[in-house]
Design an enzyme around this catalytic site. Structure first.
Site, mmCIF file in Angstrom:
data_model
loop_
_atom_site.group_PDB
_atom_site.id
_atom_site.type_symbol
_atom_site.label_atom_id
_atom_site.label_comp_id
_atom_site.label_asym_id
_atom_site.label_seq_id
_atom_site.Cartn_x
_atom_site.Cartn_y
_atom_site.Cartn_z
ATOM 1 N N LYS A 135 0.833 -1.207 0.000
ATOM 2 C CA LYS A 135 0.000 0.000 0.000
ATOM 3 C C LYS A 135 0.863 1.250 0.000
ATOM 4 O O LYS A 135 1.935 1.256 0.612
ATOM 5 C CB LYS A 135 -0.872 0.034 1.274
ATOM 6 N N ARG A 162 -10.671 -11.185 1.950
ATOM 7 C CA ARG A 162 -11.624 -12.163 1.411
ATOM 8 C C ARG A 162 -11.044 -13.573 1.445
ATOM 9 O O ARG A 162 -11.780 -14.556 1.498
ATOM 10 C CB ARG A 162 -12.057 -11.747 0.001
HETATM 11 N N1 BES Z 1 -8.251 -3.542 4.393
HETATM 12 C C1 BES Z 1 -8.358 -3.137 3.043
HETATM 13 C C2 BES Z 1 -9.622 -2.362 2.729
HETATM 14 C C3 BES Z 1 -9.877 -1.055 3.396
HETATM 15 C C4 BES Z 1 -9.169 0.072 3.024
HETATM 16 C C5 BES Z 1 -10.899 -0.924 4.302
HETATM 17 C C6 BES Z 1 -9.447 1.288 3.606
HETATM 18 C C7 BES Z 1 -11.196 0.275 4.867
HETATM 19 C C8 BES Z 1 -10.459 1.387 4.530
HETATM 20 C C9 BES Z 1 -8.371 -4.360 2.153
HETATM 21 O O1 BES Z 1 -7.601 -5.434 2.556
HETATM 22 C C10 BES Z 1 -7.854 -3.932 0.820
HETATM 23 O O2 BES Z 1 -6.722 -3.571 0.741
HETATM 24 N N2 BES Z 1 -8.718 -3.959 -0.195
HETATM 25 C C11 BES Z 1 -8.357 -3.546 -1.503
HETATM 26 C C12 BES Z 1 -8.896 -4.572 -2.473
HETATM 27 C C13 BES Z 1 -8.400 -4.411 -3.884
HETATM 28 C C14 BES Z 1 -6.922 -4.740 -3.933
HETATM 29 C C15 BES Z 1 -9.175 -5.324 -4.774
HETATM 30 C C16 BES Z 1 -8.978 -2.190 -1.756
HETATM 31 O O3 BES Z 1 -10.107 -1.944 -1.314
HETATM 32 O O4 BES Z 1 -8.327 -1.354 -2.384
HETATM 33 MN MN MN Z 2 -5.605 -5.343 1.900
#
Ligand code: BES
Ligand code: MN
Ligand code: ZN
Length: 464
Positions: A241, A315
C-alpha cells in the site's frame, strides 16, 4: 466503566434536556439568568449543544443539554465528553423510559477514553458520573457500553501490541469470562493443512496466523455464527500500500473486534442462541515468504483462487472461515470485515455497507439500525458481476481488474463459500471514526454492532 455511573450522590448537578421547541418552557420557573445566559451565548437547544450554568456562588448549578427527540441515544453524549469532573443527575420529566435508557447508553459511549499510551493521567481525574436514572435496566446499559468499549479498545491498540497471538488471547479471555470455550489453532503446520488461505496470507509474518473458534450457549439453541476479519496489520503484502493508505491499517482487525464485541454482548445478555465466533488472525506482511500475485491458493473448501492482488487478503481469510461456518448448519451467519475501500467510496466512513442472502434478515435490521443510530445500507449481491472474478487458470481470482463495484465483487467472492440455503449477512465496515461526534470519539468504532444485536435479540430472545 463502573466509574461513569453512580448510585446516589449528595451534590449532583442537574442535566436538563431541551430542544429548540422546548427550551422556553423548560426554563420557566428557573432563575431568569438561565434564559438570559442561553440568549447571551447563543444556545438554542440544538442537538449536541451543552450549556453550563453557574450558580450565584460561581458553582456549576445546572447544565442544559440539547437533544433530538427522535434520537435520545446521544442526549447526554456531548455532555459526557465535555463536562468537568463531578456527579450529574438527569432531569427525567417528559422523557419515556426507553429514551432514558438510551440516553444512559449514550452517556457511557460518550465517556469512552483510550488512554493506554498516555504517560500522564488526565489533568482533571475526578470522574464524570451520572446518577443511575430511575427504572433503567443497569445490566442492559452497562453491557452495551462495555461491549462497544471493548471493540474500540481492540481497534485503537497499536498493531505491535495486538498481533495474532494477542488477538487470540483476547478471544480466550472473553470465552472464559462467559463460561464459553475457545479453541485456537496456532501451530503453523496445522494452520497450513486446515486453513490454507489464512496460512498463505499470514505466513510471511513472524507473528504467525491464529484461527480462533469460540463457542458458547445451549447446544440445542439455534446456531448463530459470527465471522471476523482479523488482519492485525495490512501492509498490502507484495502489492504494498502507499503510505497514506497503510497509515490506517491497524484497524484491519476491526471486523474481528466487532465480532468479539458483539459476542461479548450476546453472552452478557444471554441470548437464546448457540454462538460460534470464527476469527482469522493474521498479519499481511512483506517478506521472502509472502504469497505472490500469480500464485494459486487452494482454499479450505477446495476451490482454487488465483492471486491477482495480495492486498485483497481479507476475502481470502474469510473464505476459509465462511466454509467452516457453513458446516455448523447455522440459522444465521454474520461476518464483519474492513474489506474494501470501494465500500467507503459507496457509502462513506459513517455507514456500514452490508449484503444479505436473505431479504427477511435485511429487513430485520432496518428498525434497530434507526432506533440505535447505527446506520447500515444494503448493497446488492449482483450475480452478473461474477464475470469480473473469472480467472484464466483457477476457479476464481481474488480481485477484479476493472476497478468497478469493488465492494460487490468482494461480496460475490465470499458468497461462493457460504451454502446457498444459509441466511448470511456480510458487513463491509470502516470500523473507525475519522472525525469526532457526540458519543463517537475519533478512533476505533463498533459499526453495525448495535443494529445486529437488536435484530438478534428480537428474533431469538433471551434465555433468562
Ligand atoms: N483492508 C483493506 C480495505 C480497506 C481500506 C478498508 C481502507 C477500509 C479502509 C483491504 O484489505 C484492501 O486492501 N482492499 C483492496 C482490495 C483491492 C486490492 C481489490 C482495496 O479496497 O483497495
Ligand atoms: Mn488489503
Ligand atoms: Zn485488509
Amino acid at each position: 466503566m463502573e466509574s461513569v455511573f453512580v448510585d446516589e450522590s449528595p451534590a449532583a448537578v442537574e442535566l436538563i434536556p431541551v430542544t429548540p421547541e422546548s427550551l422556553h418552557a423548560a426554563l420557566e420557573g428557573r432563575p431568569a439568568r438561565y434564559a438570559r445566559w442561553a440568549r447571551a451565548t447563543g444556545f438554542t437547544g440544538e442537538a449536541g449543544g451543552v450549556l453550563q450554568i453557574a450558580g450565584d456562588q460561581g458553582e456549576l448549578e445546572a447544565v442544559l443539554v440539547g437533544y433530538d427527540v427522535d434520537q435520545p441515544l446521544w442526549m447526554l453524549a456531548a455532555a459526557a465528553g465535555s463536562l468537568p469532573g463531578g456527579d450529574y443527575r438527569l432531569q427525567e420529566a417528559g422523557l419515556t423510559a426507553e429514551a432514558i435508557e438510551r440516553a444512559a447508553v449514550g452517556w457511557g459511549l460518550g465517556s469512552y477514553r483510550f488512554r493506554r499510551y498516555r504517560s500522564e493521567p488526565p489533568t482533571d481525574d475526578t470522574p464524570v458520573r451520572l446518577i443511575w436514572p430511575d427504572g433503567v435496566n443497569r445490566e442492559r446499559v452497562t453491557s452495551m457500553v462495555a461491549a462497544i468499549g471493548h471493540t474500540r479498545d481492540l481497534i485503537n491498540t497499536a498493531p505491535a501490541d495486538l498481533m495474532p497471538g494477542e488477538l487470540a488471547a483476547e478471544a480466550e479471555d472473553l470465552a472464559e469470562r462467559h463460561g464459553g470455550a475457545a479453541r485456537v489453532v496456532a501451530d503453523p503446520d496445522e494452520v497450513a493443512r486446515d486453513w490454507p488461505c489464512i496460512h498463505a496470507v499470514g505466513r510471511a509474518s513472524e507473528h504467525h496466523p491464529r484461527v480462533i473458534e469460540l463457542t458458547w450457549g445451549p447446544e440445542d439453541a439455534p446456531p448463530v455464527v459470527l465471522v471476523g476479519k482479523g488482519v492485525c496489520f495490512d501492509s498490502g503484502g507484495l502489492n504494498i500500500k502507499p503510505d497514506s493508505a497503510m497509515r490506517q491499517m491497524k484497524k484491519d482487525m476491526g471486523g474481528a473486534a466487532t465480532a468479539l464485541g458483539l459476542a461479548d454482548l450476546i453472552m452478557r445478555a444471554g441470548l437464546a442462541v448457540r454462538l460460534t465466533v470464527l476469527i482469522g488472525a493474521v498479519e499481511n506482511a512483506v517478506g521472502s515468504r509472502s504469497f505472490r500475485p500469480g500464485d494459486v491458493l487452494s482454499t479450505r473448501s477446495g476451490r482454487t483462487v488465483e492471486i491477482d492482488n495480495t492486498d485483497a487478503e481479507g476475502r481470502l481469510v474469510l473464505a476459509d472461515l465462511l466454509d467452516r461456518a457453513g458446516e455448523l448448519e447455522p440459522a444465521l451467519v454474520v461476518d464483519f470485515a474492513t474489506l474494501t475501500g470501494a465500500a467507503r467510496v459507496a457509502v462513506g466512513h459513517e455507514i456500514a455497507a452490508f449484503f444479505a442472502s436473505d431479504d427477511a434478515w435485511a429487513a430485520a435490521l432496518e428498525e434497530p439500525a434507526r432506533a440505535w443510530d447505527d446506520p447500515v445500507w444494503r448493497l446488492p449481491l449482483h450475480a452478473p458481476y461474477r464475470h469480473m472474478l473469472e480467472s484464466d487458470v483457477a476457479d476464481v481470482v481474488n480481485a477484479s481488474s476493472g476497478g468497478q463495484a469493488g465492494a460487490i465483487t468482494a461480496a460475490l467472492f465470499l458468497q461462493d463459500f457460504v451454502p446457498a440455503e444459509t441466511p448470511w449477512l456480510h458487513f463491509d465496515i470502516m470500523a473507525f471514526n475519522t472525525r469526532a461526534r457526540p458519543g463517537r470519539p475519533k478512533g476505533g468504532e463498533a459499526m453495525g454492532l448495535r443494529a445486529v444485536f437488536a435484530a438478534l435479540e428480537a428474533r431469538f430472545g433471551r434465555v433468562r
